[in-house]
Design a protein around this motif. Sequence first.
Motif, PDB file in Angstrom:
ATOM      1  N   SER A  79      36.117   4.876 -17.535  1.00 17.93           N
ATOM      2  CA  SER A  79      35.845   4.243 -16.229  1.00 17.93           C
ATOM      3  C   SER A  79      36.279   5.209 -14.967  1.00 17.93           C
ATOM      4  CB  SER A  79      36.366   2.840 -16.019  1.00 17.93           C
ATOM      5  OG  SER A  79      37.757   2.832 -15.788  1.00 17.93           O
ATOM      6  N   GLU A  81      38.179   4.311 -12.506  1.00 14.23           N
ATOM      7  CA  GLU A  81      39.565   4.236 -12.278  1.00 14.23           C
ATOM      8  C   GLU A  81      40.457   4.779 -13.248  1.00 14.23           C
ATOM      9  OE1 GLU A  81      42.104   1.749 -13.579  1.00 14.23           O
ATOM     10  OE2 GLU A  81      40.938   0.504 -15.145  1.00 14.23           O
ATOM     11  N   TYR A 211      48.046  -4.375  -4.001  1.00 11.51           N
ATOM     12  CA  TYR A 211      49.160  -3.907  -4.994  1.00 11.51           C
ATOM     13  C   TYR A 211      50.529  -4.237  -4.353  1.00 11.51           C
ATOM     14  CZ  TYR A 211      52.351  -0.305  -6.885  1.00 11.51           C
ATOM     15  OH  TYR A 211      53.498   0.120  -7.601  1.00 11.51           O
ATOM     16  N   LYS A 240      38.645 -11.723 -14.093  1.00 10.98           N
ATOM     17  CA  LYS A 240      39.543 -10.564 -14.178  1.00 10.98           C
ATOM     18  C   LYS A 240      40.090 -10.552 -15.616  1.00 10.98           C
ATOM     19  CE  LYS A 240      38.254  -9.105 -10.199  1.00 10.98           C
ATOM     20  NZ  LYS A 240      37.371  -7.899  -9.805  1.00 10.98           N
ATOM     21  N   GLU A 307      37.493  -4.692 -15.408  1.00  8.18           N
ATOM     22  CA  GLU A 307      37.808  -5.361 -14.025  1.00  8.18           C
ATOM     23  C   GLU A 307      39.123  -5.940 -14.062  1.00  8.18           C
ATOM     24  OE1 GLU A 307      34.741  -7.998 -12.151  1.00  8.18           O
ATOM     25  OE2 GLU A 307      33.509  -7.593 -13.900  1.00  8.18           O
ATOM     26  N   LEU A 308      40.026  -5.138 -14.247  1.00 13.40           N
ATOM     27  CA  LEU A 308      41.551  -5.423 -14.410  1.00 13.40           C
ATOM     28  C   LEU A 308      42.006  -6.010 -13.105  1.00 13.40           C
ATOM     29  CD1 LEU A 308      43.947  -4.790 -16.228  1.00 13.40           C
ATOM     30  CD2 LEU A 308      44.223  -2.705 -14.836  1.00 13.40           C
ATOM     31  N   ARG A 338      48.414   2.455 -12.246  1.00 19.28           N
ATOM     32  CA  ARG A 338      47.013   1.901 -12.561  1.00 19.28           C
ATOM     33  C   ARG A 338      46.899   0.695 -11.713  1.00 19.28           C
ATOM     34  NH1 ARG A 338      44.192   0.682 -18.450  1.00 19.28           N
ATOM     35  NH2 ARG A 338      42.045   0.501 -17.611  1.00 19.28           N
ATOM     36  N   ASN A 342      43.761  -0.105  -8.636  1.00 22.79           N
ATOM     37  CA  ASN A 342      43.083  -1.299  -8.510  1.00 22.79           C
ATOM     38  C   ASN A 342      43.474  -2.162  -7.538  1.00 22.79           C
ATOM     39  OD1 ASN A 342      41.280  -1.174 -11.238  1.00 22.79           O
ATOM     40  ND2 ASN A 342      43.229  -0.335 -11.822  1.00 22.79           N
ATOM     41  N   SER A 343      44.668  -2.050  -6.816  1.00 24.89           N
ATOM     42  CA  SER A 343      44.837  -2.893  -5.782  1.00 24.89           C
ATOM     43  C   SER A 343      45.254  -4.504  -6.327  1.00 24.89           C
ATOM     44  CB  SER A 343      43.900  -2.963  -4.679  1.00 24.89           C
ATOM     45  OG  SER A 343      43.908  -1.804  -4.022  1.00 24.89           O
TER      46      SER A 343
END
Length: 722
Positions: A79, A81, A211, A240, A307-308, A338, A342-343
């Motif tokens: 991906s 990200e 984050y 998620k 979709e972490l 990470r 991904n905030s």
Amino acid sequence: MIVEVCINYQDANVDRTFDYLVPGHLEELVEVGKRVYVNFGVSNRVVEGLIINVKEDTNVEREKLKCVLAVIDKIPIVSDEQIKLAFSIKNYYATKLGQALGLIIPPFVSNNEIYIICAQQTSDLTLEDELKEIYNRILKRPVSANSKLAKENEDKIASLFLRGLLRFELKLLKSLNEEKRETPTEPQYKLTKDQKKALELITSTFDKGIYKNILLFGVTGSGKTEVYIQAMRYVISKGKSVILMVPEISLTPQMIQNVKRRIESEVVVYHSKMNSSQRQRAWLKLKSGEAKVVIGPRSAIFAPAKELGLIIVDEEHETSYKSEKSPRVNAVEVAQMRAKINSIPIVLGSATPTVEHYYYAIAGKYAICTLRERINKALPEVFVVDMKKEILDGNKSIFSRLLLSEIEKNLQRGEQVLLFLNRRGYSPIVICRECGYVYMCKNCSISLTYHKDGYLRCHYCNYKQEYTSICPKCGSKYVRQYGSGTQRIEDEIKTYFKDARVLRMDKDTTTRKDAVEEILSKFKSKEADILVGTQMVAKGLHFPDLTLVGVINADTILNMPDFRSKERTFQLITQVAGRAGREKQGRVVIQTFNPDDYSIVAASNHDYESFFEEEIKIRKTMGYPPYSYIVNFIVVSQNEGFAKKGIENVYRLLEKCTKIVNLKIYGPSESPIFKVENQYRYHILVKFEKASQMIDIANMIKERYNYNNAELIIDVNPINTL
């Protein structure tokens, strides 16, 4: 449109990318993380590359750019990200792009194990004979993309693909476990006031989409796992996914069992000990979004979770999260990278957090939630035994009289015992009492450990030689084994308690597949009374009838030449002591020659704060983290002279930096363990005031080091400097 492509991305030494123009008919197919065919080099040979960026501008003159020939994948193999994460790793750890990508792209993807090559039916076929032969063979029967046929005919496969005659398809792997997924059976437990506060902080941070590091600081048995599970349920309910990291593979089955009973999404395991088919299955489930939870040790942070929404690091203080092989990344730091990309929130859970993380929490850089009380029982009662006094009183045993007495009481009550010693083997040193000769490894500057099978073994390179009671230097018969390992503890405890059933859990007893699960299952089902083990048994395990823990020698790490030795001593004692009395009142006996050391006193009192107060004073005085950032530059070679010249090269580069940056250089010098696996090792330890300075200079050294006869290893934030 222009794409940035990494050629030979499977090669760890690759460290640059190339720009290519995207023809109009391919623009809709181009995506970060997909593989492409491009012309490369003067010969314009067709090669495979990985798209790591899509952009509109380039520093290269457009007329000199070559065009993308074809897009191989329908869906990205990594991906966007994950690509960003690879670049963060490359920058922070001063490593090569190929090494960073190698962490994220598993071997079964990079070597094409997950693909099959299929042929497209066509009535108009004008091909050269050699291409026609390959095409007809694949048309008759699709082949694996890493088959011998595919590997030996890469150029022909590419040519047929470019003509639209072949395509790559993901293999449809059959389920490795035909059983249906467990339906959650356990009810939602009622949280304590402190647990509720922790859960609310995690869920509110998730809802804000920001984050944040959240330190979940809770004594052993305080219910951190319950907070994890309820936070996971909340995040999954919002669509998620979650990564839950544990420090040891041995802890994975127990955590998996706990989570599966409570989570309604599919849960997969992801770690390096799984076979290729198992990892492929887990990888595909995560990538498709079929599974929303992944649990595993260090490698789990690189899993393709879709979709972490949340990352949880259990036992965040554990040194096993740090890789001792290049690239020397720390999975906790990578998890923070990470989460930032991904905030999302990251939860760092521990009863003994690292000094750095606790410092950041009380300074306001991290959020902190504290769980001070055990859920079921009070913390175990701790007794510290001064082994100097035991010896003066005539006790020549490994075991103090108090520990033997407490074991006797436990066995009479039908309760279980855990004996902890962080040293495997039988005796760590074999020495001639006549001439002083110590049996050493021929490949490493380390003493050999005697094992019960009659061999002397090196615990660094696995070299072994037969034990002989005749000194090879002077011929004396006065050869003696000194010190104790877990094998000796197991043997000697049996001489005191002949009817006791004893299990041992260390690296030597867990080499076989499923051995860890078998040992833990036997102990949990009370098929054994006493479990002897190394640090593998010091964390995360829960046995209802385990009420006594004996720490055989609390000093094994205390005297190591490392600024973190006191911290590790405190952590190990606290963690192993936490195994006692999870459901019944527990006791802990700590044997030591240093009963007044502040790390042992604090551990015996379950008092992290007093330990931290003493430790942080020393760190500040000596300028150690969190008051500095450290890099260990190590140069290795099979030739001692080459290694020495290599480290001198590094020193000259660093010396120039002192004119523009305030840094402290220690060395060059021989590494504390000078020789490992026939490689001589020199190092320089450098302290930096700022992380940005550390990153810039480490990368500069990586770029400018040009001594090919010796390998440079850059260890950022080293866990040890041995």
